[in-house]
Enzyme design. Structure first.
Site, PDB file in Angstrom:
ATOM      1  N   TYR A 129       4.916  -2.298   4.572  1.00  0.00           N
ATOM      2  CA  TYR A 129       3.495  -2.034   4.316  1.00  0.00           C
ATOM      3  C   TYR A 129       2.629  -2.766   5.342  1.00  0.00           C
ATOM      4  CZ  TYR A 129      -0.927  -1.752   1.724  1.00  0.00           C
ATOM      5  OH  TYR A 129      -2.227  -1.522   1.355  1.00  0.00           O
TER       6      TYR A 129
ATOM      7  N   SER B  21      -5.900  -3.142   5.078  1.00  0.00           N
ATOM      8  CA  SER B  21      -5.811  -4.227   4.100  1.00  0.00           C
ATOM      9  C   SER B  21      -5.604  -5.561   4.810  1.00  0.00           C
ATOM     10  CB  SER B  21      -4.667  -3.985   3.114  1.00  0.00           C
ATOM     11  OG  SER B  21      -3.431  -4.156   3.767  1.00  0.00           O
TER      12      SER B  21
END
Length: 176
Positions: free
Chosen positions: A95, A82
Site C-alpha cells: 500500500y 495518504s
C-alpha cells in the site's frame, strides 16, 4: 467473488473512444485503493493486486483522460493519497509503495504540465476518514470519532475551483 479486472485492452478502448471527438474532460479525481494485509510478509499475489488497483489503475485512467483534459480550459487532476505514501510505515508495504509511486507519478505529471497545459495536478491526503479500509487497518479505533468521507467535499471543491489553481503541483493534506 472478486470483480473483473479491466485489461490493458479495455483501457485502450476507453482512450480510443475519446480520439477525434469534440469533447473535453474538466476534472479527473482518482481515489480508489485497496489494502489487503497488514503484516510483515505480503504474498506476491496480494502485492500485485494492491499495485494494480492503487497505482496502475490510476495511471491507465489518467493516460486515457489526458488527451481530453488538454482540450479543457482548466483541468484539475487530483490523486488521493495518504500519509503512508509520503512516509512509509511498518506492515503497510505494498500500500505504501504503490502510494509513493503514485505520488511520484503525480509529481512527474505536474512537472510535464506546469507551463503549457490546462492540466493541473494535485495530490491530496485526506487524513483519517471513516472508511472500510481505515476500519480494517485500525480495528480498535472508534470509527465515529473520524469524519465521514462526505466531510472532504469542501476540500475537493476548493481544489477543483479557481482557488485551487494556486496549489498547482502541490502535495496537500486536509490540514494544509
Amino acid at each position: 467473488s472478486s470483480p473483473r479486472r479491466p485489461s490493458a485492452a479495455h483501457w485502450r478502448m476507453v482512450a480510443r473512444n475519446g480520439e477525434g471527438r469534440a469533447f473535453w474532460v474538466d476534472v479527473t479525481a482518482l481515489g480508489g485503493a485497496v489494502a489487503e494485509q497488514f503484516q510483515p510478509q505480503v504474498k506476491a499475489g496480494e502485492w500485485q493486486k494492491i499495485v494494480q488497483v492503487n497505482l496502475n489503475a490510476a495511471f491507465l485512467l489518467t493516460r486515457a483522460c489526458l488527451p481530453a483534459m488538454r482540450l479543457a480550459p482548466d483541468a484539475p487532476l487530483i490523486f488521493t493519497t495518504s500519509e503512508v505514501a509520503r512516509h512509509g510505515r511498518a506492515y503497510w508495504g505494498a500500500y505504501a509503495a504503490a502510494g509513493a509511486a503514485l505520488e511520484n507519478l503525480a509529481q512527474t505529471l505536474a512537472s510535464e504540465h506546469e507551463n503549457d497545459s490546462p492540466v493541473r495536478v494535485h495530490t491530496f491526503d485526506p487524513g483519517a476518514v471513516r472508511t472500510r479500509l481505515r476500519e480494517r487497518a485500525f480495528p480498535g479505533e472508534d470509527p465515529n470519532a473520524l469524519p465521514p468521507p462526505e466531510a472532504l467535499v469542501p476540500a475537493y471543491l476548493w481544489l477543483l475551483g479557481p482557488a485551487g489553481r494556486a496549489a498547482r503541483g502541490q502535495a496537500l493534506s486536509r490540514e494544509s
